[in-house]
Scaffold this motif. Structure first.
Motif, PDB file in Angstrom:
ATOM      1  N   GLU A 140       0.841  -1.194   0.000  1.00 51.33           N
ATOM      2  CA  GLU A 140       0.000   0.000   0.000  1.00 51.33           C
ATOM      3  C   GLU A 140       0.883   1.255   0.000  1.00 51.33           C
ATOM      4  O   GLU A 140       1.850   1.340   0.762  1.00 51.33           O
ATOM      5  CB  GLU A 140      -0.895   0.017   1.242  1.00 51.33           C
ATOM      6  CG  GLU A 140      -1.981  -1.047   1.241  1.00 51.33           C
ATOM      7  CD  GLU A 140      -3.101  -0.688   0.284  1.00 51.33           C
ATOM      8  OE1 GLU A 140      -3.186   0.501  -0.108  1.00 51.33           O
ATOM      9  OE2 GLU A 140      -3.868  -1.577  -0.084  1.00 51.33           O
ATOM     10  N   PRO A 141       0.571   2.233  -0.854  1.00 50.70           N
ATOM     11  CA  PRO A 141       1.389   3.454  -0.892  1.00 50.70           C
ATOM     12  C   PRO A 141       1.477   4.148   0.467  1.00 50.70           C
ATOM     13  O   PRO A 141       2.486   4.785   0.783  1.00 50.70           O
ATOM     14  CB  PRO A 141       0.661   4.329  -1.924  1.00 50.70           C
ATOM     15  CG  PRO A 141      -0.103   3.359  -2.772  1.00 50.70           C
ATOM     16  CD  PRO A 141      -0.489   2.243  -1.856  1.00 50.70           C
TER      17      PRO A 141
ATOM     18  N   THR B  79       4.786   6.250   4.078  1.00 48.69           N
ATOM     19  CA  THR B  79       4.775   7.422   4.965  1.00 48.69           C
ATOM     20  C   THR B  79       4.306   7.099   6.373  1.00 48.69           C
ATOM     21  O   THR B  79       4.225   7.987   7.216  1.00 48.69           O
ATOM     22  CB  THR B  79       3.859   8.501   4.359  1.00 48.69           C
ATOM     23  OG1 THR B  79       2.542   7.958   4.159  1.00 48.69           O
ATOM     24  CG2 THR B  79       4.403   8.980   3.009  1.00 48.69           C
ATOM     25  N   ASP B  80       3.990   5.824   6.594  1.00 52.02           N
ATOM     26  CA  ASP B  80       3.547   5.405   7.929  1.00 52.02           C
ATOM     27  C   ASP B  80       4.727   5.464   8.897  1.00 52.02           C
ATOM     28  O   ASP B  80       5.775   4.851   8.644  1.00 52.02           O
ATOM     29  CB  ASP B  80       2.993   3.978   7.858  1.00 52.02           C
ATOM     30  CG  ASP B  80       2.284   3.561   9.131  1.00 52.02           C
ATOM     31  OD1 ASP B  80       2.678   4.038  10.225  1.00 52.02           O
ATOM     32  OD2 ASP B  80       1.358   2.736   9.053  1.00 52.02           O
ATOM     33  N   PRO B  81       4.619   6.200  10.012  1.00 56.04           N
ATOM     34  CA  PRO B  81       5.750   6.323  10.955  1.00 56.04           C
ATOM     35  C   PRO B  81       6.149   4.998  11.596  1.00 56.04           C
ATOM     36  O   PRO B  81       7.258   4.869  12.122  1.00 56.04           O
ATOM     37  CB  PRO B  81       5.237   7.324  12.002  1.00 56.04           C
ATOM     38  CG  PRO B  81       3.742   7.296  11.867  1.00 56.04           C
ATOM     39  CD  PRO B  81       3.465   7.004  10.435  1.00 56.04           C
ATOM     40  N   THR B  82       5.261   4.007  11.560  1.00 55.22           N
ATOM     41  CA  THR B  82       5.604   2.705  12.153  1.00 55.22           C
ATOM     42  C   THR B  82       6.345   1.791  11.179  1.00 55.22           C
ATOM     43  O   THR B  82       6.780   0.709  11.548  1.00 55.22           O
ATOM     44  CB  THR B  82       4.326   1.987  12.632  1.00 55.22           C
ATOM     45  OG1 THR B  82       3.479   1.710  11.510  1.00 55.22           O
ATOM     46  CG2 THR B  82       3.572   2.837  13.637  1.00 55.22           C
ATOM     47  N   THR B  83       6.473   2.219   9.902  1.00 52.79           N
ATOM     48  CA  THR B  83       7.181   1.414   8.906  1.00 52.79           C
ATOM     49  C   THR B  83       8.678   1.575   9.085  1.00 52.79           C
ATOM     50  O   THR B  83       9.195   2.695   9.155  1.00 52.79           O
ATOM     51  CB  THR B  83       6.778   1.842   7.483  1.00 52.79           C
ATOM     52  OG1 THR B  83       5.377   1.622   7.314  1.00 52.79           O
ATOM     53  CG2 THR B  83       7.545   1.035   6.437  1.00 52.79           C
ATOM     54  N   ILE B  84       9.386   0.471   9.170  1.00 51.85           N
ATOM     55  CA  ILE B  84      10.845   0.506   9.309  1.00 51.85           C
ATOM     56  C   ILE B  84      11.458   0.719   7.930  1.00 51.85           C
ATOM     57  O   ILE B  84      11.216  -0.067   7.008  1.00 51.85           O
ATOM     58  CB  ILE B  84      11.373  -0.805   9.923  1.00 51.85           C
ATOM     59  CG1 ILE B  84      10.750  -1.011  11.303  1.00 51.85           C
ATOM     60  CG2 ILE B  84      12.900  -0.803   9.991  1.00 51.85           C
ATOM     61  CD1 ILE B  84      11.120  -2.334  11.942  1.00 51.85           C
TER      62      ILE B  84
END
Length: 285
Positions: free
Chosen positions: A257-258, A262-267
């Motif tokens: 998913e795009p 930008t998800d802050p929890t994505t490493i």
């Protein structure tokens, strides 16, 4: 990139038998040769097999069963004896065979099964006015990661192409050398398989050669590009300093998913070394 030989990894195999021609020399031998694949450990019990027989209608006599000699023997016997297979008065339907329709049904079944999927079609490769086209079959098999292999008898193929005296050939002769369009050949090669034409006397070795090719396929693993553009992408494999024929079976890759980028929890991860090319993908249409 990582690469390994497929070897004895489990496969989901479907076999489609064209039994519309009572004089087809290939069919006279199948009830003996196919079970021998298991007896000689070319197929093993960790592989699964589904068996279809087609003439005036399509009959499925096995679905995802262990690929043992007993299972293959029973499935072949049930397929040949299927009620209504050869129509009324056992007249057979060779002149109106819907081979592509039957292939579509086998592909739909195989697409639901796990593992590396292979469809073996034993037929002269001639379709008679199916509403389904070979292009649609190639597209569907491509989407479902199914490699299609074909086996047909060389003399009958050569005669059908206008040869008065069929040339001699050895086991595993490829029909790519024949003139004119050959949808059966294209269907196989565009899905990562091959279509083999063999003299009757070389049939046992040609059948084994097909499964040597299946077991000898290279499995390529490579990182997904950072540019995860949805759509159809092709993979072309070349061997340096070689004129070897190569064909690639496809695999469906999930696109993240795009919003995850930008998800802050994505490493965050390192940049991918894989880059999408700029060439337009050739299609079967």
């Amino acid at each position: 990139m990582k690469m390994h030989i497929e070897g004895d990894e489990p496969i989901s195999l479907a076999i489609l038998l064209d039994v519309s021609d009572r004089n087809d020399p290939l069919m006279r031998h199948m009830r003996q040769l196919l079970p021998q694949l298991a007896q000689h450990s070319i197929l093993t019990s960790q592989d699964t097999v589904s068996v279809f027989s087609g003439d005036c209608k399509l009959i499925r006599s096995a679905l995802a069963l262990p690929a043992t000699a007993d299972v293959l023997s029973e499935a072949l016997e049930q397929g040949w004896a299927g009620s209504g297979l050869h129509g009324e008065s056992n007249h057979r339907c060779a002149n109106s065979l819907h081979l592509w329709n039957f292939t579509a049904k086998a592909l739909e079944t195989l697409a639901t099964l796990p593992g590396r999927r292979v469809l073996l079609i034993i037929s002269n490769g001639e379709d008679r006015s199916s509403p389904v086209t070979w292009n649609q079959l190639a597209e569907y098999a491509d989407q479902k990661s199914i490699a299609i292999f074909g086996l047909r008898e060389l003399m009958r193929l050569q005669l059908a192409r206008g040869f008065s005296v069929p040339p001699e050939g050895g086991a595993g002769v490829y029909s790519a050398s024949l003139e004119g369009e050959d949808p059966f050949l294209q269907l196989c090669e565009l899905t990562g398989g091959v279509a083999v034409a063999t003299p009757e006397k070389q049939l046992p070795e040609s059948l084994r050669n097909i499964f040597r090719m299946v077991r000898g396929r290279y499995i390529l693993e490579f990182p997904r590009p950072d540019d995860n553009t949805p759509g159809k992408h092709s993979v072309e494999v070349k061997i340096p300093s070689s004129d070897a024929f190569t064909t690639a079976a496809s695999v469906t890759v999930l696109i993240p998913e795009p919003s995850r980028a930008t998800d802050p929890t994505t490493i965050p991860s390192n940049s991918s070394p894989a880059v999408l090319g700029k060439r337009r993908v050739l299609t079967t249409h």
